[in-house]
Design a protein around this motif. Structure first.
Motif, PDB file in Angstrom:
ATOM      1  N   ARG A 236     -29.520  35.475 -39.094  1.00  0.00           N
ATOM      2  CA  ARG A 236     -29.635  36.130 -40.136  1.00  0.00           C
ATOM      3  C   ARG A 236     -30.057  37.753 -39.788  1.00  0.00           C
ATOM      4  N   ALA A 237     -31.050  37.865 -38.633  1.00  0.00           N
ATOM      5  CA  ALA A 237     -31.521  39.092 -38.504  1.00  0.00           C
ATOM      6  C   ALA A 237     -30.068  39.882 -37.688  1.00  0.00           C
ATOM      7  N   ALA A 238     -29.439  39.312 -36.716  1.00  0.00           N
ATOM      8  CA  ALA A 238     -28.247  39.668 -36.281  1.00  0.00           C
ATOM      9  C   ALA A 238     -27.266  40.153 -37.262  1.00  0.00           C
TER      10      ALA A 238
ATOM     11  N   VAL B  63     -31.387  25.110 -28.766  1.00  0.00           N
ATOM     12  CA  VAL B  63     -30.276  25.982 -29.373  1.00  0.00           C
ATOM     13  C   VAL B  63     -29.859  27.474 -28.663  1.00  0.00           C
ATOM     14  N   PHE B  64     -28.864  27.730 -28.474  1.00  0.00           N
ATOM     15  CA  PHE B  64     -28.252  28.882 -28.088  1.00  0.00           C
ATOM     16  C   PHE B  64     -27.609  29.791 -29.188  1.00  0.00           C
ATOM     17  N   VAL B  65     -28.097  30.745 -29.446  1.00  0.00           N
ATOM     18  CA  VAL B  65     -27.546  31.706 -30.549  1.00  0.00           C
ATOM     19  C   VAL B  65     -26.790  32.864 -29.720  1.00  0.00           C
ATOM     20  N   ILE B  66     -25.531  32.980 -29.997  1.00  0.00           N
ATOM     21  CA  ILE B  66     -24.692  34.111 -29.453  1.00  0.00           C
ATOM     22  C   ILE B  66     -24.112  35.038 -30.425  1.00  0.00           C
TER      23      ILE B  66
ATOM     24  N   ARG C 159     -29.009  46.899 -28.750  1.00  0.00           N
ATOM     25  CA  ARG C 159     -30.358  47.231 -28.704  1.00  0.00           C
ATOM     26  C   ARG C 159     -30.837  47.006 -30.164  1.00  0.00           C
ATOM     27  N   SER C 160     -30.147  47.655 -31.091  1.00  0.00           N
ATOM     28  CA  SER C 160     -30.626  47.510 -32.455  1.00  0.00           C
ATOM     29  C   SER C 160     -30.724  45.863 -32.974  1.00  0.00           C
ATOM     30  N   ILE C 161     -29.649  45.160 -32.699  1.00  0.00           N
ATOM     31  CA  ILE C 161     -29.700  43.882 -32.931  1.00  0.00           C
ATOM     32  C   ILE C 161     -31.069  43.008 -32.353  1.00  0.00           C
ATOM     33  N   VAL C 162     -31.311  43.228 -31.038  1.00  0.00           N
ATOM     34  CA  VAL C 162     -32.396  42.613 -30.479  1.00  0.00           C
ATOM     35  C   VAL C 162     -33.515  43.006 -31.003  1.00  0.00           C
ATOM     36  N   GLU C 163     -33.767  44.221 -31.266  1.00  0.00           N
ATOM     37  CA  GLU C 163     -35.076  44.838 -32.069  1.00  0.00           C
ATOM     38  C   GLU C 163     -35.135  43.834 -33.357  1.00  0.00           C
ATOM     39  N   GLU C 164     -34.222  43.884 -34.060  1.00  0.00           N
ATOM     40  CA  GLU C 164     -34.221  43.049 -35.497  1.00  0.00           C
ATOM     41  C   GLU C 164     -34.566  41.644 -35.299  1.00  0.00           C
ATOM     42  N   VAL C 165     -33.946  41.108 -34.287  1.00  0.00           N
ATOM     43  CA  VAL C 165     -34.153  39.637 -33.913  1.00  0.00           C
ATOM     44  C   VAL C 165     -35.508  39.494 -33.584  1.00  0.00           C
ATOM     45  N   GLU C 166     -36.068  40.187 -32.838  1.00  0.00           N
ATOM     46  CA  GLU C 166     -37.409  40.133 -32.245  1.00  0.00           C
ATOM     47  C   GLU C 166     -38.602  40.455 -33.341  1.00  0.00           C
ATOM     48  N   ASP C 167     -38.206  41.271 -34.339  1.00  0.00           N
ATOM     49  CA  ASP C 167     -39.162  41.706 -35.437  1.00  0.00           C
ATOM     50  C   ASP C 167     -39.032  40.338 -36.383  1.00  0.00           C
ATOM     51  N   ARG C 168     -38.128  39.750 -36.593  1.00  0.00           N
ATOM     52  CA  ARG C 168     -37.885  38.807 -37.575  1.00  0.00           C
ATOM     53  C   ARG C 168     -38.642  37.299 -37.001  1.00  0.00           C
ATOM     54  N   LEU C 169     -38.072  37.329 -35.575  1.00  0.00           N
ATOM     55  CA  LEU C 169     -38.813  35.997 -35.214  1.00  0.00           C
ATOM     56  C   LEU C 169     -40.366  36.112 -34.818  1.00  0.00           C
ATOM     57  N   ARG C 170     -40.819  37.227 -34.706  1.00  0.00           N
ATOM     58  CA  ARG C 170     -42.259  37.574 -34.746  1.00  0.00           C
ATOM     59  C   ARG C 170     -42.857  37.321 -35.918  1.00  0.00           C
TER      60      ARG C 170
ATOM     61  N   VAL D 295     -31.689  33.523 -27.609  1.00  0.00           N
ATOM     62  CA  VAL D 295     -30.614  34.366 -28.164  1.00  0.00           C
ATOM     63  C   VAL D 295     -29.885  35.397 -27.127  1.00  0.00           C
ATOM     64  N   HIS D 296     -28.734  35.225 -27.292  1.00  0.00           N
ATOM     65  CA  HIS D 296     -27.814  36.002 -26.336  1.00  0.00           C
ATOM     66  C   HIS D 296     -27.205  37.205 -26.990  1.00  0.00           C
ATOM     67  N   VAL D 297     -27.553  38.237 -26.981  1.00  0.00           N
ATOM     68  CA  VAL D 297     -27.096  39.555 -27.756  1.00  0.00           C
ATOM     69  C   VAL D 297     -26.265  40.176 -26.525  1.00  0.00           C
ATOM     70  N   MET D 298     -24.734  40.033 -26.934  1.00  0.00           N
ATOM     71  CA  MET D 298     -23.995  40.632 -25.757  1.00  0.00           C
ATOM     72  C   MET D 298     -22.903  41.877 -26.305  1.00  0.00           C
TER      73      MET D 298
END
Length: 126
Positions: free
Chosen positions: A16-18, A40-43, A53-64, A91-94
């Motif tokens: 969802r964050a991604a 689980v792998f999320v890609i 980087r923006s996606i990574v930051e949002e994923v980190e915030d939501r999971l935190r 989580v792989h953000v590529m």
């Protein structure tokens, strides 16, 4: 063996964050039968380093917010392939180019795809 409910919930949160940051081609695989280290792998991918980087930051915030802390984070500085390891979920953000080159979906195609929530969309076609 299948992914735990906690792992599935974290994967949904990450997806969802991604999605909210317009990540492309969001998929999740239950890798619990193949790997002992995660469930689980999320890609997902993005067309440029800044969006990765923006996606990574949002994923980190939501999971935190969900109470999860990463045990490892790799590749953030380069912004080409960022790996976020939350033990149960990786989580792989590529960058799109890296995703095409490494073709993780092909490597994990024998693992069952995890259904993502209906509100998870991939890319700009919302």
């Amino acid at each position: 063996m299948t992914a735990t409910e906690q792992a599935v919930a974290l994967a949904h949160t990450a997806a969802r964050a991604a999605s909210d940051k317009l990540a492309e081609n969001i998929v999740a695989f239950d890798v619990s039968d193949q790997l002992a280290i995660t469930d689980v792998f999320v890609i997902c991918s993005a067309p440029n380093d800044r969006q990765v980087r923006s996606i990574v930051e949002e994923v980190e915030d939501r999971l935190r917010e969900a109470g999860a802390k990463p045990v490892r984070r790799e590749g953030h500085r380069q912004g080409r392939w960022v790996l976020l390891d939350y033990t149960e979920v990786v989580v792989h953000v590529m960058h799109t180019e890296e995703r095409e080159f490494y073709a993780l979906e092909r490597l994990w195609r024998d693992c069952p795809a995890l259904a993502l929530p209906a509100d998870v969309t991939s890319g700009r076609g919302r």
